[in-house]
Motif scaffolding. Structure first.
Motif, short mmCIF file in Angstrom:
data_model
loop_
_atom_site.label_atom_id
_atom_site.label_comp_id
_atom_site.label_asym_id
_atom_site.label_seq_id
_atom_site.Cartn_x
_atom_site.Cartn_y
_atom_site.Cartn_z
N ALA A 284 0.85 -1.19 0.00
CA ALA A 284 0.00 0.00 0.00
C ALA A 284 0.89 1.25 0.00
O ALA A 284 2.06 1.18 0.37
CB ALA A 284 -0.89 -0.01 1.24
N PRO A 285 0.35 2.40 -0.44
CA PRO A 285 1.15 3.64 -0.44
C PRO A 285 1.81 3.93 0.90
O PRO A 285 2.95 4.41 0.95
CB PRO A 285 0.11 4.71 -0.80
CG PRO A 285 -0.89 3.98 -1.62
CD PRO A 285 -0.99 2.61 -1.02
N ARG A 286 1.12 3.64 2.00
CA ARG A 286 1.69 3.89 3.32
C ARG A 286 2.97 3.10 3.54
O ARG A 286 3.94 3.61 4.11
CB ARG A 286 0.65 3.53 4.39
CG ARG A 286 1.14 3.75 5.81
CD ARG A 286 0.06 3.34 6.81
NE ARG A 286 0.50 3.49 8.19
CZ ARG A 286 -0.21 3.13 9.24
NH1 ARG A 286 -1.42 2.62 9.06
NH2 ARG A 286 0.25 3.28 10.45
N SER A 287 2.99 1.86 3.05
CA SER A 287 4.18 1.02 3.21
C SER A 287 5.35 1.57 2.39
O SER A 287 6.49 1.60 2.86
CB SER A 287 3.87 -0.41 2.78
OG SER A 287 2.87 -0.98 3.59
N TRP A 288 5.06 2.00 1.16
CA TRP A 288 6.12 2.58 0.34
C TRP A 288 6.67 3.86 0.99
O TRP A 288 7.88 4.12 0.97
CB TRP A 288 5.58 2.90 -1.06
CG TRP A 288 5.30 1.70 -1.90
CD1 TRP A 288 4.08 1.25 -2.29
CD2 TRP A 288 6.25 0.79 -2.45
NE1 TRP A 288 4.21 0.11 -3.05
CE2 TRP A 288 5.53 -0.19 -3.17
CE3 TRP A 288 7.64 0.70 -2.41
CZ2 TRP A 288 6.15 -1.24 -3.84
CZ3 TRP A 288 8.26 -0.35 -3.07
CH2 TRP A 288 7.52 -1.30 -3.78
N ASP A 289 5.77 4.63 1.59
CA ASP A 289 6.19 5.87 2.24
C ASP A 289 7.10 5.58 3.44
O ASP A 289 8.11 6.25 3.65
CB ASP A 289 4.96 6.66 2.69
CG ASP A 289 5.30 8.06 3.20
OD1 ASP A 289 5.95 8.81 2.45
OD2 ASP A 289 4.93 8.37 4.34
N GLN A 290 6.73 4.57 4.21
CA GLN A 290 7.55 4.20 5.36
C GLN A 290 8.92 3.69 4.91
O GLN A 290 9.94 3.99 5.53
CB GLN A 290 6.84 3.12 6.18
CG GLN A 290 5.62 3.63 6.94
CD GLN A 290 4.87 2.52 7.65
OE1 GLN A 290 4.99 1.35 7.30
NE2 GLN A 290 4.06 2.89 8.63
#
Length: 305
Positions: A284-290
């Protein structure tokens, strides 16, 4: 003719047909790796197919049949994935739940279909199922567990280890050699592949049954669109109750012969991912951001050298 086209022309419209095809044509290739106590343990397609068959035969022995469901509860584990495939071979409903599901959430599942068995990761999940049985789910007559730690002194009727279930199934397979091919070919394209649930954003989660033809068609479309290729290395870290995990870790993995790498536990995912270097990674985008933040912080904290 590509390998994917060969599968299509060979009638690989079901999970059982694809599993049999992979075992016969690519039996020595690695289907699964699971990290245990710091060591990656490998399972070939031939070994994987044999264990899934034994699991299916064992589940049938204890009453799993079409129209019935098997609850799958726990974090990503190789045996839980094998259990879901085995349930599919029988034409029954594999029903994965989030490992953090509450008793109330699990009770909601009871009114949708008759759950006759459960496959649990460990003691924590076994306790949750026993609590569910005490709250009115008497129909769950058998609980199969993967991790035996803490369960040695449990005296519960119907509680058995995964190894014991495999022994029961293997005995039946040895007694009736024709059962192997029969199990591979029993399910039809329209039979269930998985019984999932919506996120519940507009009320209680809603049960959604995906057929084997449905999930395999989706995997073929993803392959045709170039989303992934044959023989990818992937990390099985997404919740097993989420459709994205099933689509990639089960359906696409069967169709395109991915090597599925199961991390030791959720806390070791980053380290385990570095070791296997996946060629395809769904997040998910959140994982890529992290992940980006982690890299940027590492760069800032490093020396010029």
């Amino acid at each position: 003719m590509t390998d994917l086209t060969q599968k299509q022309s060979s009638g690989g419209e079901t999970i059982g047909a694809l599993l049999a095809l992979n075992a016969s044509r690519h039996g020595s290739e690695i289907a699964l790796r699971e990290k245990e106590r710091g060591i990656w343990k490998e399972t070939t397609w031939a070994e994987y197919a044999e264990e899934v068959l034994a699991c299916a035969a064992g589940l049938e022995k204890i009453g799993v049949k079409p129209g019935k469901a098997v609850l799958i509860l726990g974090d990503n584990r190789a045996r839980l994935y094998g259990g879901m495939l085995a349930v599919s071979l029988l034409g029954a409903y594999a029903m994965p739940a989030y490992p953090g599901a509450t008793l109330e959430e699990l009770r909601h599942f009871l009114g949708e279909v008759e759950i006759v068995a459960a496959i649990a990761e460990d003691q924590e999940q076994v306790d949750k199922i026993l609590e569910l049985k005490g709250a009115g789910a008497e129909g769950i007559n058998h609980i199969i567990y993967d991790e035996a730690r803490g369960l040695g002194f449990y005296e519960v009727e119907g509680l058995m280890s995964w190894d014991h279930l495999i022994e029961v199934g293997q005995h039946d397979l040895n007694e009736a050699p024709s059962l192997r091919d029969e199990l591979f070919g029993r399910a039809k394209p329209g039979d269930p592949a998985i019984f999932m649930h919506s996120s519940g954003t507009t009320g209680k989660p809603k049960g959604i049954v995906l057929s084997q033809k449905n999930v395999l068609a989706a995997a073929r479309n993803g392959h045709a669109a170039g989303a992934f290729d044959d023989n990818e290395e992937i990390l099985a870290y997404l919740p097993m109750a989420w459709v994205g995990d099933f689509a990639i870790t089960v359906a696409a993995a069967l169709l395109c012969r991915f090597t599925v790498n199961v991390p030791e536990r959720q806390e070791t995912i980053v380290r385990d991912m570095r070791e296997i270097a996946p060629t395809f990674y769904l997040a998910a985008p959140r994982s890529w951001d992290q992940m980006l933040t982690t890299v940027q912080v590492g760069i800032e904290n490093s020396t010029p050298v």
